[in-house]
Design a protein around this motif. Structure first.
Motif, PDB file in Angstrom:
ATOM      1  N   THR A 100     -69.321 -69.993 -61.920  1.00  0.00           N
ATOM      2  CA  THR A 100     -68.715 -69.367 -63.089  1.00  0.00           C
ATOM      3  C   THR A 100     -69.770 -68.626 -63.904  1.00  0.00           C
TER       4      THR A 100
ATOM      5  N   GLN B  28     -70.591 -65.472 -62.161  1.00  0.00           N
ATOM      6  CA  GLN B  28     -69.533 -64.476 -62.325  1.00  0.00           C
ATOM      7  C   GLN B  28     -69.667 -63.751 -63.661  1.00  0.00           C
ATOM      8  N   HIS B  29     -69.967 -64.490 -64.708  1.00  0.00           N
ATOM      9  CA  HIS B  29     -70.143 -63.875 -66.026  1.00  0.00           C
ATOM     10  C   HIS B  29     -71.395 -62.995 -66.061  1.00  0.00           C
TER      11      HIS B  29
ATOM     12  N   TRP C 104     -70.772 -59.623 -64.542  1.00  0.00           N
ATOM     13  CA  TRP C 104     -69.979 -58.745 -65.407  1.00  0.00           C
ATOM     14  C   TRP C 104     -70.754 -58.332 -66.655  1.00  0.00           C
ATOM     15  N   PHE C 105     -71.497 -59.266 -67.267  1.00  0.00           N
ATOM     16  CA  PHE C 105     -72.154 -59.002 -68.540  1.00  0.00           C
ATOM     17  C   PHE C 105     -73.437 -58.175 -68.402  1.00  0.00           C
TER      18      PHE C 105
ATOM     19  N   PRO D 279     -63.635 -59.790 -65.070  1.00  0.00           N
ATOM     20  CA  PRO D 279     -62.746 -60.902 -64.684  1.00  0.00           C
ATOM     21  C   PRO D 279     -61.283 -60.525 -64.763  1.00  0.00           C
TER      22      PRO D 279
END
Length: 141
Positions: free
Chosen positions: A3, A6-7, A10-11, A141
């Motif tokens: 998790t 995943q962030h 994206w970030f 997401p």
């Protein structure tokens, strides 16, 4: 861990994008319009700022590749990430060395015309902005 990765995928492109926009498209052009800034002074500041920016970009690129290796995202994420990393590599390894040699000459007192390498760097920055935006959208997401 997945998790968090995943962030990160994206970030970090958005963070990287913000840095490129702020430095390359705001700070760099405005610096030479500031009162009292000479070309040699502007070049000296620019060299320091872009060396720092490119170093931070390289760290972000490594972190993104590591996070993407954990998440194993869609092909689109890998393509956008690969494009951003390759563009950064070309800027650092191909375009910056002639710019550095030229700025060394200007700082030594030579009067030189504007370099075509600047246009290449700017063009690569524009394409990198598109790649980072595409990466952030593909990884959202």
């Amino acid at each position: 861990m997945n998790t968090v990765a995943q962030h990160v995928v994206w970030f970090l492109p958005l963070l990287w994008l913000g840095m490129v926009l702020a430095i390359s498209f705001v700070e760099a052009p405005l610096k030479f319009r500031a009162p009292g800034i000479t070309v040699p002074l502007g070049l000296g500041i620019g060299r320091l700022v872009f060396r720092a920016l490119n170093s931070i970009e390289a760290v972000l690129a490594v972190l993104l590749v590591l996070a993407a290796s954990i998440v194993i995202p869609d092909t689109a994420v890998w393509l956008w990430l690969g494009a951003a990393v390759m563009l950064l590599a070309v800027q650092i390894l191909v375009v910056r060395p002639p710019l550095t040699r030229r700025s060394d000459r200007v700082l030594a007192g030579e009067d030189l015309p504007r370099s075509h390498a600047h246009y290449w760097y700017i063009g690569l920055e524009v394409v990198k902005v598109v790649a980072l935006l595409g990466l952030a959208i593909a990884a959202a997401p």
